[in-house]
Design a protein around this motif. Structure first.
Motif, PDB file in Angstrom:
ATOM      1  N   PRO A 184       0.828  -1.211   0.000  1.00 28.64           N
ATOM      2  CA  PRO A 184       0.000   0.000   0.000  1.00 28.64           C
ATOM      3  C   PRO A 184       0.862   1.261   0.000  1.00 28.64           C
ATOM      4  CG  PRO A 184      -0.940  -1.623   1.471  1.00 28.64           C
ATOM      5  CD  PRO A 184       0.384  -2.179   1.024  1.00 28.64           C
ATOM      6  N   PHE A 198      -5.921   2.141  -9.071  1.00 28.54           N
ATOM      7  CA  PHE A 198      -4.620   1.509  -9.292  1.00 28.54           C
ATOM      8  C   PHE A 198      -4.634   0.711 -10.593  1.00 28.54           C
ATOM      9  CE2 PHE A 198      -2.088  -2.390  -8.977  1.00 28.54           C
ATOM     10  CZ  PHE A 198      -0.815  -1.878  -8.751  1.00 28.54           C
ATOM     11  N   GLU A 234      -6.182  -4.301  -4.527  1.00 29.42           N
ATOM     12  CA  GLU A 234      -5.963  -2.923  -4.933  1.00 29.42           C
ATOM     13  C   GLU A 234      -7.213  -2.310  -5.572  1.00 29.42           C
ATOM     14  OE1 GLU A 234      -4.420  -0.293  -4.657  1.00 29.42           O
ATOM     15  OE2 GLU A 234      -2.661  -0.895  -3.518  1.00 29.42           O
ATOM     16  N   VAL A 289       1.027  -7.154  -6.495  1.00 30.26           N
ATOM     17  CA  VAL A 289       0.280  -6.656  -5.337  1.00 30.26           C
ATOM     18  C   VAL A 289       0.384  -7.709  -4.244  1.00 30.26           C
ATOM     19  CG1 VAL A 289      -1.933  -5.845  -4.473  1.00 30.26           C
ATOM     20  CG2 VAL A 289      -1.247  -5.332  -6.824  1.00 30.26           C
TER      21      VAL A 289
END
Length: 816
Positions: free
Chosen positions: A321, A362, A358, A351
């Motif tokens: 993140p 994104f 996400e 990710v």
């Protein structure tokens, strides 16, 4: 359908726990979407948790409870009308009350919630409240009920469906947020609505799956438009699922960055009854095919991703993140961060499974830039119960998010989780579990079945690392001959040269630590804390024995500086070297190896970590090293056993032909041996060149270097470690002039200078240099361009703490 956002008029107040008296006294204005931390920070009631020792001072948040309040004005429901209160995300353990009645409870931040409130509507204001209780309290209670399961950290993050790194990680703070972290709204509809729309595009076909929620048992029509193509289906009363298939033989192909363009096609799904439009859904797709080759070969079995029939050597970065306080992440921040990956020549972001599913923003950004995405299911580094209620939460969130993300062409691979299969085999879990469930059913049964139903267009990998097709007890999940590998022995116990001992089929995690840039570090720590042993510095160094590993890693190659500023530069330089060394090793083994995913691109706060971009978005030296190592054309010296070779990598669509000049020379510039040869490399391939014995026969290893130049690219090989080399510590000088947009810094070498850098952020916090880590031979110069809005004394760019190289770390006076 009428959608009304409910984002205004909110307050938040303490409801329980060890709340400081000054905060518990009264409500404060709340931003929705947001969290309690960001609201109290905006109100000036807590210090910035990212600065100094503030993180530890805010640990009382872990046991706190909070209530968000607002008033909703909404007309009563009409005949046949549904009115739903919709939360796209609640973090995490919440009870929702509307009009004084509890309408639902939540235990999962990774999914949305929908509550029917039509019977609670009336004229006038209607109170809406959301109470958040301690996620840590809930996790501990859940663990008591389900049984304790292994995990790497103190808090039982694996017993609640909350972002795992909310509870702290070896690069992240332990803040444990709470709040309405995504949008909330009222939705008014009748007859039917589009509950789920799932467009799945391949190279020449689009299939759109539709799930309806009905309020009336009447026929409806679904129309799908994709570019110039349209198709319609009728769904009779009582039928709430359907699919529309469009052949698109003229579809423009979507390609990853470096392989072609990224055309995106708008898709509109319209739901109608006999008289009106009931609902619409808008998305974009890219037409492409994705394959994963896991076929056996002479080395074991492959792990190679292809797009549109073209194999892709993955040049990747792991993604966490972008901010620990998730609601501060804007689309603009995501664009800037992904653009930094693209500028480093990366073509994939993974990710990681300890973060979140996400966001659409994104994925939109990655779709537009051709950045491939590997999405972990959010399960990381722990054993997970397969019993209720955790099981239903995991499968419900998975179903929702797979459907949500499926339209995005950038999404190339689903992965079952991070290091969970490896952990079960190697980290003593089996004894601790004593036969209890640990997550295997998710990775080997549930997720594959769900994807076969919802998204058969993409490959699935059961875990990173894992060796698909083999039982873990038969072939180790981190076996370099199969599947994916994580290489952490180099950082934890060995040295970055340890990479030479393994040739993974695909390395999905490896990395080396360094502190953030100087400007980021000094903004987060007080001057008296700029010591690697200070409590505040160590609070921003989360890795177990992190500083010890940094020092031991340095000691393999350089003297460990006593001065903190020199130590800061030395550790950053060592991270850069470790990065390029590992990447060169992996790329040189293509096509046996087909992927490199560095841990990690980004940080979520100011911290010493493996990131190549720090928590303030500043580029560490390792980013520049990675950009060069990930370049489409790359020349580098690599090892094969006791042999030194030149690897020439051509990851482009065209042949590369150049004349290569090899020189062994003294640091003073005297050429001792020289050979030139023509180099030809076919597209998307690697050529290894043997080095003539005369070039490797150093007469004085402490004062000589081997340099290869070809096509404007340079590779350098030293015959001893830096700590043993007789560098000239004053090898370079700089001349700086002001130019439009900043400064031009020309550095000239009087003797061989290794890894020359201008640490521009030490001159001005906004300053960014265009390149770094340049090797210069005597008489050569290089001009660095520095972008900054600041007006500074040009001489500061020649200051010893700004104009850096490996040479300046060799003075005995600078080491302890």
């Amino acid at each position: 359908m009428l959608k009304t956002d409910l984002h205004t008029g909110w307050t938040v107040r303490a409801a329980g726990g060890p709340i400081p008296s000054g905060i518990a006294a009264s409500p404060v204005p709340a931003t929705v979407p947001g969290t309690v931390h960001t609201d109290l920070l905006a109100a000036g009631l807590i210090p910035d948790p990212y600065l100094g020792g503030n993180e530890a001072d805010l640990a009382w948040f872990h046991r706190s409870a909070w209530i968000y309040d607002t008033v909703v004005t909404a007309a009563p429901a009409g005949d046949g009308e549904r009115v739903d209160l919709v939360f796209d995300g609640l973090d995490t353990v919440a009870a929702v009350s509307f009009g004084g009645a509890e309408v639902g409870r939540t235990r999962n931040m990774h999914r949305s919630y929908r509550f029917d409130v039509r019977h609670l509507l009336h004229d006038g204001g209607i109170p809406l409240s959301v109470r958040f209780d301690s996620a840590l309290d809930y996790a501990e209670q859940s663990e008591r009920e389900l049984g304790s399961r292994p995990r790497p950290y103190h808090h039982p993050f694996n017993a609640v469906r909350k972002m795992a790194c909310s509870f702290g990680w070896d690069w992240g703070p332990d803040l444990q947020t709470a709040g309405i972290w995504k949008s909330v709204r009222l939705e008014r509809w009748h007859t039917a609505r589009l509950a789920t729309v799932r467009p799945l595009a391949t190279r020449d076909r689009l299939t759109v799956h539709i799930d309806l929620e009905r309020a009336a048992d009447v026929p409806v029509t679904v129309e799908v438009t994709a570019g110039e193509h349209t198709a319609v289906i009728e769904l009779p009363g009582g039928i709430d699922q359907g699919a529309v298939e469009l052949a698109v033989p003229d579809a423009p192909l979507w390609w990853p960055a470096g392989y072609g363009d990224q055309p995106l096609v708008d898709v509109t799904v319209t739901l109608r009854d006999s008289t009106e439009t009931l609902d619409e859904h808008h998305s974009r797709v890219g037409f492409r095919d994705v394959q994963l080759d896991e076929s056996p070969d002479e080395h074991g079995s492959r792990f190679a991703l292809s797009v549109n029939g073209t194999e892709i050597f993955v040049l990747g970065l792991n993604w966490i993140p972008e901010d620990h306080l998730l609601t501060r992440i804007t689309r603009e921040r995501l664009e800037a961060s992904v653009d930094r990956a693209v500028a480093a020549n990366a073509n994939l972001l993974r990710v990681w499974g300890g973060g979140i599913w996400e966001t659409g923003d994104f994925y939109d950004v990655c779709d537009e830039r051709g950045v491939l995405v590997w999405q972990d299911f959010p399960l990381a580094c722990a054993a997970y119960s397969e019993e209720e209620p955790l099981r239903s939460e995991i499968l419900t969130e998975a179903r929702e998010n797979v459907a949500r993300l499926a339209p995005h062409p950038s999404l190339i691979l689903w992965n079952g989780g991070n290091e969970n299969i490896w952990g079960h085999e190697d980290w003593g879990w089996k004894e601790a579990l004593n036969g209890a469930t640990w997550g295997a059913r998710y990775y080997y049964e549930d997720f594959p079945a769900l994807l076969a139903e919802l998204d058969p267009t993409r490959p699935y990998h059961p875990g990173s690392p894992s060796s698909p097709g083999f039982a873990p007890e038969d072939v180790h999940p981190n076996d370099d001959r199969h599947g994916t590998r994580h290489e952490w022995e180099a950082w934890n116990r060995q040295d970055y040269t340890h990479h030479d001992g393994f040739v993974p089929r695909f390395c999905s995690e490896f990395g080396w630590q360094a502190p953030p840039t100087w400007a980021t570090l000094t903004a987060a720590l007080a001057p008296e804390d700029l010591r690697k042993e200070s409590a505040a510095f160590l609070l921003h160094q989360k890795a177990e024995d992190g500083n010890g590993k940094l020092d031991r890693g340095l000691a393999h190659h350089m003297r460990v500086p006593a001065d903190f500023g020199d130590w800061h530069w030395a550790t950053q330089l060592n991270q850069a070297r470790a990065t390029r060394y590992a990447v060169d090793h992996l790329r040189s083994h293509a096509p046996r190896t087909m992927g490199s995913i560095i841990w990690q691109l980004n940080d979520c706060w100011p911290v010493t970590s493996w990131a190549v971009v720090d928590g303030a978005g500043r580029l560490k030296p390792a980013w520049y090293a990675l950009r060069r190592a990930y370049a489409a054309i790359r020349v580098s010296f690599v090892r094969r056993g006791d042999r030194t070779l030149l690897a020439v990598i051509n990851d482009s669509d065209l042949p590369w032909r150049e004349s290569a000049r090899f020189r062994r020379l003294r640091f003073d510039g005297t050429v001792l041996a020289e050979i030139s040869s023509d180099v030809s490399v076919t597209p998307r391939s690697v050529t290894l060149i043997d080095i003539a014995p005369s070039l490797l026969a150093a007469s004085d290893p402490t004062r000589e270097a081997l340099v290869a130049d070809a096509g404007g690219l340079r590779a350098t090989h030293l015959f001893a470690e830096d700590k043993d080399l007789n560098y000239d510590p004053a090898a370079v000088r700089a001349h700086t002039v002001a130019v439009e947009g900043g400064y031009s810094v020309t550095v000239t070498a009087a003797s061989f200078a290794r890894d020359v850098a201008v640490l521009a952020d030490r001159v001005a916090p906004d300053a960014v240099v265009d390149d770094m880590l340049i090797d210069l031979l005597p008489g050569e110069n290089h001009t660095f361009q520095v972008l900054t809005d600041s007006v500074v004394d040009a001489e500061t760019f020649s200051a010893p703490e700004v104009l850096r190289s490996a040479n300046v770390l060799t003075s005995p006076a600078k080491v302890g």
